[in-house]
Design a protein around this motif. Structure first.
Motif, PDB file in Angstrom:
ATOM      1  N   LYS A  34       0.831  -1.208   0.000  1.00 19.25           N
ATOM      2  CA  LYS A  34       0.000   0.000   0.000  1.00 19.25           C
ATOM      3  C   LYS A  34       0.865   1.258   0.000  1.00 19.25           C
ATOM      4  CE  LYS A  34      -3.924   2.345   1.021  1.00 19.25           C
ATOM      5  NZ  LYS A  34      -5.187   2.317   0.262  1.00 19.25           N
ATOM      6  N   THR A  78      -9.046  -0.612  -1.025  1.00 19.29           N
ATOM      7  CA  THR A  78      -8.619  -1.852  -1.679  1.00 19.29           C
ATOM      8  C   THR A  78      -9.805  -2.811  -1.732  1.00 19.29           C
ATOM      9  OG1 THR A  78      -8.002  -3.160   0.277  1.00 19.29           O
ATOM     10  CG2 THR A  78      -6.415  -1.511  -0.491  1.00 19.29           C
ATOM     11  N   VAL A 108      -4.623  -4.191  -4.154  1.00 26.09           N
ATOM     12  CA  VAL A 108      -4.436  -3.040  -3.270  1.00 26.09           C
ATOM     13  C   VAL A 108      -4.761  -1.734  -3.988  1.00 26.09           C
ATOM     14  CG1 VAL A 108      -2.658  -1.696  -2.065  1.00 26.09           C
ATOM     15  CG2 VAL A 108      -2.781  -4.163  -1.750  1.00 26.09           C
TER      16      VAL A 108
END
Length: 300
Positions: free
Chosen positions: A30, A71, A277
């Motif tokens: 991330k 996500t 993600v």
């Protein structure tokens, strides 16, 4: 208790042995260069680890967020370990069905179905934005013909436009297969405007030499074979597929094929995780509300 065969998940257990391992991998994916506040872009934060899912509080605006927000994992109540197993099994040569997945990770069929469709959503999202370039071939074809009887169509076959890049030997590398709107039936085929729309959306015209094959009796054979392989692979794992979700399954196949062709086993998993993600969450209602036959333009 999760049930599985040793060979399916051996490589997975070498990489992720706990919920913490999965969470740290997700955080690193991330924010690869460190935390960035989604509200004010500040990079300083405090990590609040008192909950199952760690929160990050911005040092400037005090906004709190987690690595799951934005996500496909956002809002999940499942352990990340089960999600990561699903990602690993998704990359098997022929994928994995919801029926099998629910047995492997001990969830309901509906939960397994939703997990796999969220992963497919991520694959479709990226597939729709990939551009073919270089030596490109484009076929007007049908998905659903019996590979052993190529001249015989089927009432449930669907017209598709398939495109690929080819290597020096003429073998397909990256492949994109797109359903043609309102195209199921024996006499359905892609019109020239469908091929033009495909090229406009999925081919980098400035850096490509495009070979167009609009006639069913004169297709680029190696690319036709990939469409047949997609039919065999998806049928062997999932059986008959509803037209409503067929595009997602086709994108699953082409995305997995490209990953397996161009990536190592470990990097395949990393790239799929990055897709999951990067793509915003999608709800169950949004998934089941998908149009049965979106236009080629609407897919992107």
């Amino acid at each position: 208790m999760m049930s599985h065969t040793g060979t399916e998940l051996q490589s997975f257990h070498n990489r992720y042995q706990s919920e913490q391992d999965c969470m740290e991998a997700l955080i690193a994916m991330k924010w690869p260069s460190g935390f960035i506040c989604p509200r004010c872009n500040h990079t300083g934060c405090s990590r609040l680890s008192s909950r199952r899912i760690p929160l990050f509080e911005c040092g400037r605006c005090k906004h709190q967020t987690s690595a799951l927000v934005g996500t496909i994992f956002e809002g999940t109540r499942l352990p990340l370990l089960k999600w990561f197993i699903a990602l690993d099994l998704f990359l098997l040569p022929d994928g994995i069905s919801a029926t099998r997945l629910c047995q492997v990770i001990d969830v309901t069929y509906k939960t397994a179905w939703l997990m796999l469709h969220k992963i497919r959503h991520a694959a479709l999202y990226f597939d729709a934005r990939e551009l073919l370039y270089g030596d490109v071939k484009v076929n007007s074809d049908q998905y659903g013909r019996n590979p052993s009887r190529c001249t015989v169509s089927h009432p449930h076959a669907s017209a598709v436009v398939a495109g690929c890049t080819v290597d020096e030997a003429g073998e397909p590398q990256q492949v994109i297969i797109r359903l043609v709107p309102q195209s199921r039936g024996t006499d359905k085929k892609a019109a020239r405007r469908d091929l033009t729309a495909f090229i406009d959306e999925h081919v980098d015209r400035l850096s490509s030499d495009v070979g167009l094959f609009p006639q069913a009796f004169r297709l680029y054979t190696p690319l036709r074979n990939v469409v047949r392989e997609a039919w065999k692979s998806l049928t062997s794992t999932y059986g008959a597929l509803e037209l409503k979700h067929l595009q997602a399954y086709l994108s699953e196949y082409t995305g997995r094929r490209w990953l397996r062709l161009s990536e190592t086993e470990e990097s395949m998993g990393q790239k799929l995780l990055k897709m999951c993600v990067t793509v915003p969450r999608i709800s169950y209602r949004q998934l089941i509300a998908r149009q049965c036959n979106p236009s080629l333009a609407a897919v992107a």
